[in-house]
Motif scaffolding. Sequence first.
Motif, PDB file in Angstrom:
ATOM      1  N   THR A 340       0.835  -1.209   0.000  1.00 57.47           N
ATOM      2  CA  THR A 340       0.000   0.000   0.000  1.00 57.47           C
ATOM      3  C   THR A 340       0.865   1.251   0.000  1.00 57.47           C
ATOM      4  O   THR A 340       0.629   2.188  -0.786  1.00 57.47           O
ATOM      5  CB  THR A 340      -0.919   0.003   1.236  1.00 57.47           C
ATOM      6  OG1 THR A 340      -1.751  -1.156   1.211  1.00 57.47           O
ATOM      7  CG2 THR A 340      -1.789   1.246   1.258  1.00 57.47           C
ATOM      8  N   GLN A 344       1.137   4.234  -2.818  1.00 54.09           N
ATOM      9  CA  GLN A 344       0.869   5.630  -2.474  1.00 54.09           C
ATOM     10  C   GLN A 344       2.036   6.534  -2.832  1.00 54.09           C
ATOM     11  O   GLN A 344       1.833   7.674  -3.267  1.00 54.09           O
ATOM     12  CB  GLN A 344       0.505   5.739  -0.994  1.00 54.09           C
ATOM     13  CG  GLN A 344      -0.888   5.168  -0.687  1.00 54.09           C
ATOM     14  CD  GLN A 344      -1.218   5.180   0.789  1.00 54.09           C
ATOM     15  OE1 GLN A 344      -0.348   4.999   1.643  1.00 54.09           O
ATOM     16  NE2 GLN A 344      -2.497   5.377   1.102  1.00 54.09           N
ATOM     17  N   ASP A 348       1.748   9.674  -5.341  1.00 55.79           N
ATOM     18  CA  ASP A 348       2.218  11.012  -4.966  1.00 55.79           C
ATOM     19  C   ASP A 348       3.202  11.565  -5.985  1.00 55.79           C
ATOM     20  O   ASP A 348       3.179  12.763  -6.301  1.00 55.79           O
ATOM     21  CB  ASP A 348       2.868  10.959  -3.574  1.00 55.79           C
ATOM     22  CG  ASP A 348       1.873  10.638  -2.471  1.00 55.79           C
ATOM     23  OD1 ASP A 348       0.654  10.757  -2.721  1.00 55.79           O
ATOM     24  OD2 ASP A 348       2.304  10.240  -1.371  1.00 55.79           O
ATOM     25  N   LEU A 474      -6.529   5.139  -2.706  1.00 55.15           N
ATOM     26  CA  LEU A 474      -5.234   5.227  -2.012  1.00 55.15           C
ATOM     27  C   LEU A 474      -4.639   6.628  -2.084  1.00 55.15           C
ATOM     28  O   LEU A 474      -3.807   6.994  -1.258  1.00 55.15           O
ATOM     29  CB  LEU A 474      -4.259   4.207  -2.603  1.00 55.15           C
ATOM     30  CG  LEU A 474      -4.595   2.738  -2.318  1.00 55.15           C
ATOM     31  CD1 LEU A 474      -3.549   1.824  -2.920  1.00 55.15           C
ATOM     32  CD2 LEU A 474      -4.709   2.484  -0.826  1.00 55.15           C
ATOM     33  N   GLN A 475      -5.044   7.410  -3.060  1.00 54.21           N
ATOM     34  CA  GLN A 475      -4.621   8.804  -3.107  1.00 54.21           C
ATOM     35  C   GLN A 475      -5.194   9.582  -1.931  1.00 54.21           C
ATOM     36  O   GLN A 475      -4.531  10.460  -1.359  1.00 54.21           O
ATOM     37  CB  GLN A 475      -5.084   9.430  -4.420  1.00 54.21           C
ATOM     38  CG  GLN A 475      -4.714  10.918  -4.570  1.00 54.21           C
ATOM     39  CD  GLN A 475      -5.436  11.557  -5.738  1.00 54.21           C
ATOM     40  OE1 GLN A 475      -6.644  11.375  -5.905  1.00 54.21           O
ATOM     41  NE2 GLN A 475      -4.709  12.285  -6.571  1.00 54.21           N
ATOM     42  N   ASP A 478      -6.205   5.973   3.807  1.00 52.88           N
ATOM     43  CA  ASP A 478      -5.549   4.754   4.258  1.00 52.88           C
ATOM     44  C   ASP A 478      -6.630   3.792   4.741  1.00 52.88           C
ATOM     45  O   ASP A 478      -7.634   4.223   5.329  1.00 52.88           O
ATOM     46  CB  ASP A 478      -4.589   5.033   5.424  1.00 52.88           C
ATOM     47  CG  ASP A 478      -3.360   5.816   4.998  1.00 52.88           C
ATOM     48  OD1 ASP A 478      -2.797   5.487   3.928  1.00 52.88           O
ATOM     49  OD2 ASP A 478      -2.961   6.753   5.722  1.00 52.88           O
ATOM     50  N   ARG A 511      -5.769  10.815   4.333  1.00 53.18           N
ATOM     51  CA  ARG A 511      -4.304  10.932   4.253  1.00 53.18           C
ATOM     52  C   ARG A 511      -3.864  12.375   4.495  1.00 53.18           C
ATOM     53  O   ARG A 511      -4.564  13.297   4.093  1.00 53.18           O
ATOM     54  CB  ARG A 511      -3.817  10.496   2.881  1.00 53.18           C
ATOM     55  CG  ARG A 511      -3.831   8.987   2.661  1.00 53.18           C
ATOM     56  CD  ARG A 511      -3.138   8.647   1.347  1.00 53.18           C
ATOM     57  NE  ARG A 511      -1.698   8.905   1.446  1.00 53.18           N
ATOM     58  CZ  ARG A 511      -0.898   9.094   0.381  1.00 53.18           C
ATOM     59  NH1 ARG A 511      -1.420   9.099  -0.821  1.00 53.18           N
ATOM     60  NH2 ARG A 511       0.393   9.304   0.550  1.00 53.18           N
TER      61      ARG A 511
END
Length: 511
Positions: A340, A344, A348, A474-475, A478, A511
């Motif tokens: 994961t 991520q 990013d 996932l952007q 979590d 996040r």
Amino acid sequence: MLTLLLLSLVSIIFIYQSYKYVIGRPAGFPPGPPRLPFFGSYLFLLLINYKYLHKAALSLSKWYKSDIIGLYVGKYPVAVVHDGQTVREVLNNQVYDGRPGLFLSKMRDADDCVRGIFFQEGVLWREQRRFILRYLRDFGFGRRFDQLENVIAEEITDMLDLIRNGPRYEHEHQLVKPGGYRIQLPLFFNPFSANSHFSIVYNERVPRAEMAKLIKLIQFGLQFQRNADDYGRLLSIMPWIRHIWPEASGYNKMNEANLYIYQYFSEFIDRHIDSYDESCERDFLDLYITEMKKDLPKESGFNREQFIMALIDFSFPAFTAVGSQLSLIVQYLMLYPEVTKRIQREIDEVVGCGRLPDLEDRQKMPYTEATIRETMRIETLVPSDVPHKALEDTELMGYRIPKDTIVVPSLYAMHMDKRIWSDPENFRPERFLDDEGKLCLKKDMSLPFGAGKRLCAGETFARNMLFLITTAMLQNFDYVLAPGDSLPDLSKNFNGLIITPPDFWVQLKER
């Protein structure tokens, strides 16, 4: 004395005939377990692994030291293939493009005539599939299409809003808890996948305020998927048991789901037929209705019943399977947090946080794509594929396969074959990357969507949805454990027509 001799003779003949029945099989047929009256060899599969029949069949394959085994499901002879090369051969050989007339397929149609796409064969199947794919492609099905990508982005935006702000309508309480950030899988993702698909088919989407019937459709779709199995359950062997044990046999739940799904699409199509105007082409459905109104031979298949069943078949994966596969991905992301975090980081670096990921980003995110592919390999959604049928006498791996034999190409066995994958039991996305960390399609020998003429028509749509929803989630979030939660237990996943997780709630953290 004579009576005793006659009884003895009858007993000997009965024992001999029973013995021949138990061990009998066509000449040259692959090795496999004996068959019992009514059950055939199906009972042995249940005894070995009643929950995962594809694993039971693989165990038998190892027992007989053969990559192909022959067994009986009731009266039906079945050849189950576990060799990767031969699985691919079956899928790509039109000799095996037939569909067996199992009860599971027949029960979908009130007239007991198998229609649609999944369970159809011959000229009608080829005609319908060719027509539907040809014209759906014009509306974005199976190819890159900017308008469809915009629709998907809007659906994902609605999905993120629902997560952050919680349910706005009563029916949304089934998807997310009040206050948001806690979603139910596998149900949650399906409405947004279904809406994206429906925009292709009829150029409309269901507003969030009106999604109650759509959510119910999805629930019944999952119910149907979960209450069948790789071989059609005992209903395919002894259809009459539905009258004696309608609940225990799974008939009630499958029939209930089948009736709702059929009614949903029949009402939808009838509304379209009633409002049809030949001077105004609104969507793909109008193209099909135009074909229906032509003076075609009856056997052409362009009629209301075929229309309903074909639309169900093309829509079914979008409102059940995509959400289930996304939920399986979530399970693995929770079990492998280091995977994961790496995804991520890739998000990013490539996308940032100012916009949603799009399909242009996909080629720049090899690890993310590799993870999705690895999940589809290790947790094969359709482990035994949809059963095939030999259309003529043929041969596989040196064994004789008579015409009308059911042929099961085990995608699960192929995906877990050490000769192909070296360490198939390990979840390792890196297996699809080259030495420079780029996606290497030559290393991907998996066939999660099948192959050949029976290849899942929605593969491109599904792969796009899996990438876009996985990265959007996932952007922004979590996956975490709330008090009382535990990590997913993969052994509790259901094996029906597809693999689905049991209903479970997942906590999300911004996040």
